[in-house]
Design a protein around this motif. Sequence first.
Motif, PDB file in Angstrom:
ATOM      1  N   ASP A 225      14.059  14.441  56.478  1.00 12.43           N
ATOM      2  CA  ASP A 225      13.796  13.079  56.937  1.00 12.43           C
ATOM      3  C   ASP A 225      13.157  12.198  55.880  1.00 12.43           C
ATOM      4  N   HIS A 226      12.375  12.787  55.015  1.00 14.73           N
ATOM      5  CA  HIS A 226      11.682  11.968  54.023  1.00 14.73           C
ATOM      6  C   HIS A 226      11.896  12.506  52.620  1.00 14.73           C
ATOM      7  N   PRO A 227      13.118  12.511  52.136  1.00 19.53           N
ATOM      8  CA  PRO A 227      13.334  12.963  50.751  1.00 19.53           C
ATOM      9  C   PRO A 227      12.639  12.010  49.793  1.00 19.53           C
ATOM     10  N   VAL A 228      12.092  12.556  48.721  1.00 23.07           N
ATOM     11  CA  VAL A 228      11.347  11.692  47.804  1.00 23.07           C
ATOM     12  C   VAL A 228      12.240  11.100  46.714  1.00 23.07           C
ATOM     13  N   SER A 229      13.460  11.594  46.600  1.00 19.46           N
ATOM     14  CA  SER A 229      14.299  11.028  45.552  1.00 19.46           C
ATOM     15  C   SER A 229      15.753  11.065  45.990  1.00 19.46           C
ATOM     16  N   ARG A 230      16.555  10.350  45.254  1.00 13.82           N
ATOM     17  CA  ARG A 230      17.973  10.323  45.532  1.00 13.82           C
ATOM     18  C   ARG A 230      18.560  11.732  45.435  1.00 13.82           C
ATOM     19  N   PHE A 231      18.069  12.500  44.437  1.00 18.26           N
ATOM     20  CA  PHE A 231      18.579  13.864  44.263  1.00 18.26           C
ATOM     21  C   PHE A 231      18.355  14.689  45.519  1.00 18.26           C
ATOM     22  N   VAL A 232      17.135  14.655  46.040  1.00 15.93           N
ATOM     23  CA  VAL A 232      16.814  15.466  47.223  1.00 15.93           C
ATOM     24  C   VAL A 232      17.634  14.989  48.415  1.00 15.93           C
ATOM     25  N   ALA A 233      17.725  13.665  48.584  1.00 14.14           N
ATOM     26  CA  ALA A 233      18.491  13.119  49.706  1.00 14.14           C
ATOM     27  C   ALA A 233      19.935  13.574  49.644  1.00 14.14           C
ATOM     28  N   ASN A 234      20.467  13.603  48.453  1.00 15.14           N
ATOM     29  CA  ASN A 234      21.871  13.983  48.272  1.00 15.14           C
ATOM     30  C   ASN A 234      22.066  15.479  48.428  1.00 15.14           C
ATOM     31  N   PHE A 235      21.085  16.273  47.971  1.00 16.14           N
ATOM     32  CA  PHE A 235      21.268  17.716  47.975  1.00 16.14           C
ATOM     33  C   PHE A 235      21.067  18.301  49.365  1.00 16.14           C
ATOM     34  N   ILE A 236      20.147  17.714  50.120  1.00  8.67           N
ATOM     35  CA  ILE A 236      19.894  18.258  51.454  1.00  8.67           C
ATOM     36  C   ILE A 236      20.576  17.371  52.473  1.00  8.67           C
ATOM     37  N   GLY A 237      21.519  17.884  53.180  1.00  9.08           N
ATOM     38  CA  GLY A 237      22.319  17.100  54.109  1.00  9.08           C
ATOM     39  C   GLY A 237      23.258  16.188  53.346  1.00  9.08           C
ATOM     40  N   THR A 238      24.005  15.339  54.049  1.00 12.16           N
ATOM     41  CA  THR A 238      24.858  14.388  53.348  1.00 12.16           C
ATOM     42  C   THR A 238      24.251  13.007  53.497  1.00 12.16           C
ATOM     43  N   CYS A 239      24.605  12.133  52.600  1.00 13.34           N
ATOM     44  CA  CYS A 239      23.996  10.816  52.556  1.00 13.34           C
ATOM     45  C   CYS A 239      24.977   9.791  52.037  1.00 13.34           C
ATOM     46  N   ASN A 240      24.897   8.563  52.564  1.00 16.62           N
ATOM     47  CA  ASN A 240      25.644   7.444  51.982  1.00 16.62           C
ATOM     48  C   ASN A 240      24.716   6.706  51.036  1.00 16.62           C
ATOM     49  N   PHE A 241      25.230   6.345  49.876  1.00 18.30           N
ATOM     50  CA  PHE A 241      24.392   5.620  48.916  1.00 18.30           C
ATOM     51  C   PHE A 241      24.992   4.262  48.615  1.00 18.30           C
ATOM     52  N   LEU A 242      24.134   3.237  48.572  1.00 17.49           N
ATOM     53  CA  LEU A 242      24.579   1.891  48.186  1.00 17.49           C
ATOM     54  C   LEU A 242      23.646   1.425  47.081  1.00 17.49           C
ATOM     55  N   ASN A 243      24.216   1.080  45.936  1.00 19.17           N
ATOM     56  CA  ASN A 243      23.393   0.667  44.799  1.00 19.17           C
ATOM     57  C   ASN A 243      23.343  -0.851  44.718  1.00 19.17           C
ATOM     58  N   GLY A 244      22.186  -1.374  44.258  1.00 18.78           N
ATOM     59  CA  GLY A 244      22.096  -2.821  44.110  1.00 18.78           C
ATOM     60  C   GLY A 244      20.791  -3.238  43.472  1.00 18.78           C
ATOM     61  N   VAL A 245      20.477  -4.557  43.616  1.00 20.57           N
ATOM     62  CA  VAL A 245      19.283  -5.138  43.002  1.00 20.57           C
ATOM     63  C   VAL A 245      18.433  -5.720  44.123  1.00 20.57           C
TER      64      VAL A 245
END
Lengths: 367, 286, 266
Positions: A225-245
């Motif tokens: 529920d509270h991954p501290v980084s993009r790596f952890v979020a991506n590695f544990i479970g699946t995740c959608n990522f949107l990059n921007g400013v």
Amino acid sequence: MVDLELRSVSKKYAGSEVLAVNNVSLEIEKGELLCLLGPSGCGKTTLLRMIAGFVEPTAGSILVKGQDITQLPPNKRNLGMVFQSYALFPHMTVLANVEYGLRMRRIPRTEARTRAREMLEMVGLLELEHRYPRQLSGGQQQRVALARAMVILPQVLLLDEPLSNLDAKLRQQMRIEIRRIQKEVGITSIFVTHDQEEALTLADRIVVMDKGEVRQVGSPQDVYDHPVSRFVANFIGTCNFLNGVLEALPAGSEPAVLKTDSGLRLWCKGVPGLATGQRLCVAVRPEHLELAPAAEAERESAPGVNAVRGRIEHVSHLGSIVEYHVVLPGGERLRVQQQSAQSAPSVAEGGTATVKWAVQSSMCFPE
Amino acid sequence: MEGTKRTVFWLVLPMLLEVVALFVIPLLVLFRYSFYPFVPGQGLVTGFVLKNYSKFLFDSYYLEILVRTLWLGFLVAFFALLLGYPLALFLAKSNSRFKTVLLILVVLPLLSSAVIRTYGWMILLGTNGLVNKLLLQLGLVSAPVKFMYTLRGVVVALTEVLLPFMVLTLVPVIRNIDRSLEEAALGLGASKLRTFLTVVFPLSLPGVAAGSIFVFVLAISSFVTPSLMGGPSVRVMSSLVREQAISLLNWPFAAAVSLVLLVVVTTLVALYQRALISAGKWEVPK
Amino acid sequence: MTRYRKPLTSLVGACTTSLVLLAIYLFLLAPLLVVVLMAFNTSSYMVFPPEGFTLKWFVAFFRDSMFVEALRTSAVLGVTSAAVATVIGVPAALALVRYRFRGREFLNSLFLAPILFPGVVLAIALLVYYSRLKILGSFIGLVLAHVLVIVPYVIRTVSANLYGVDEALEEASLNLGAGRWRTFFEITLPLIRSGMVSGAIFAFIMSFDELVIALFLSGARMTTLPVRIFNFLEYNSDPTIAAISTVLLCVTLLVSVFVPPRYLGF
């Protein structure tokens, strides 16, 4: 009470430029099952082998119950290990395998026999005690390996990807089995795996590792529920990522505003220490996304809820859930998961739909 | 596959012809020859007698040669194992940068003729040779040890000549022992020595058996080293065959002697192999 | 950060291991070293350290027409036998590795049998057989006999090489429309070239060094170098032999340089 402690442990292999394990410090409580989780080559196995004594740390120290064992040879450590290949002695019977560690401890023959039998009974293999390893199935070999490691009453049980050689069904069974035995005996355990699902179902705490470093330590719930980084979020479970400013900082009740690379404006949760113009990555889990008919788009896009329109490219039915692949106008792809029972009949392959998610359910990582 | 049989036939035909014409038929001819009578001064005399075999089997002179040959094979296999095992263990386990070079150094002697290596030993082991000089200087012996034309000398030289075969048989067997088995033993509290004794060595027994059989067979059928180092005073089966065939021209007897050697080789190998296979099985501790 | 040193006991252990290994290697290589030293030594007796450097023994060797003739015979015999062995060994290996047929196991052991066969038995068998065929002492007879004992080396190296080549490559070629022959020449052959070359080199060395069969079969007219050396050594000893041996050693070493280490075995 802390059973095992790692203090700034590092390992650099001869001839290698990078640290296989970089300054890892951990404390493991009595009776806890800790999972070392990470992609292959992240240093988790090296870390485990340093604890077992097969690899000498370049720096740092390892303590068991407060006693420094860094310099101790592996045969003096009293740690049980279950190997990925099981490493059952092929020239000894099941019983002889389990007795081996007791023989090395000069435990009287009859007592050793009794204890080994008890252990085999616990793993449900007593009737196979006179078989040779090659006559056992993978799951049975796995149990023997477990029994052999536990019978010596090790201070810590080390498991190196023990389930990776089993097929999917058996793997799930053995997970439950290992957890049951571990709880029953109350043995402190470290379990190395690259399978996040395994870590989530088994562990009391998960240590996520990458490139020799610890990225996050926490309960399965916590790291999911509270991954501290993009790596952890991506590695544990699946995740959608949107990059921007980042376009606007949070103001009053309004969340922050992110402009994605394709020009989309999204609300996002603020994290401390952000500045406008900073590159960000917003992550949302597929089960937190919701599909609605296309018409709802504009109405719902209020602070607190994002709503974007997209085309449904593909629908896959995964049993209890349905997964939709939605392409946004800017080209980003989102995976949306819904319970099969709740899936809207109006959204079909090729049609358009609105994807909605609560800002609270999204995560935000500075890049 | 269509036409497989024909393809296979043409592929193996040349080799099959060679083996039949130069191996199978000559052996059958040899077998027949061993029953011919021998009349000195006359060439081939046809007939069927058992005399060549009875002459060998009931004469203690010839039986002594057979026993000596077997004893030589045993000694050489034993010493080759004694020296070869540590070397093979090192080559199989080491991560040394020089490992390839060290392995090539083992193969190197194999690529040179046994004649040359035996000649080297003749130089080294002579009465005034380097080995005797060293032994005398170190005070280990008071008079030069006689190596030339003794069984002792033949054993030393032949052990060296056949050592690479032992090492090269053992290395792959030891290397194939899963490393995690040793780690498991260490992790369970076994010392390095006990790990070796209870895990590595028992698992390498098939290699020990194979290497010993191999060296034994090569030793009892060796010709060059016993002939040069041993001379006429250490006569073995192969030098007896040569003497009978080349010097005395008694081909029927030479044929019989060589077939006795062949039978001994094959039966011993079969028996030895079977014995070691059953001995290699780990007993369930009672 | 704390750093660790190796404990002293493991250092002592390492030293003992090195000493034991050194002794075994010394034992293994001593005869060859001593022969080479002898070849360049001024004295005709083996003295250590060598008294002086000389090439006179090599000169003596090349002046001796009998030895030079024997060297020539050995070289021609080795090349011819190795060539024949390769030509008949490669197809046999191909059949044994790539096809499943009845009697495959039997043929495999039959073809490899001459390696473990006592040389003397084979030599006397061929002596008797050749005298009947009246080809005793002929060059062709010697070639055929050597081919028999060296083909196993070709079959073994080529088989090892073939097992390492994915069969699917050949199937892919057939699937793409190449016939059996094209597939063999364009796919299989290039992939097993290193095994073939190594096998041929081994075969050459084995023939070049072979003594027993040549001793029984070669007559007075035609003698190989190992036979000459053997006959000489039975009654004499002279550093000329050391020089010849060194030449022989150099030939085999030079040739074996072209064998990749993974094929080194026996």
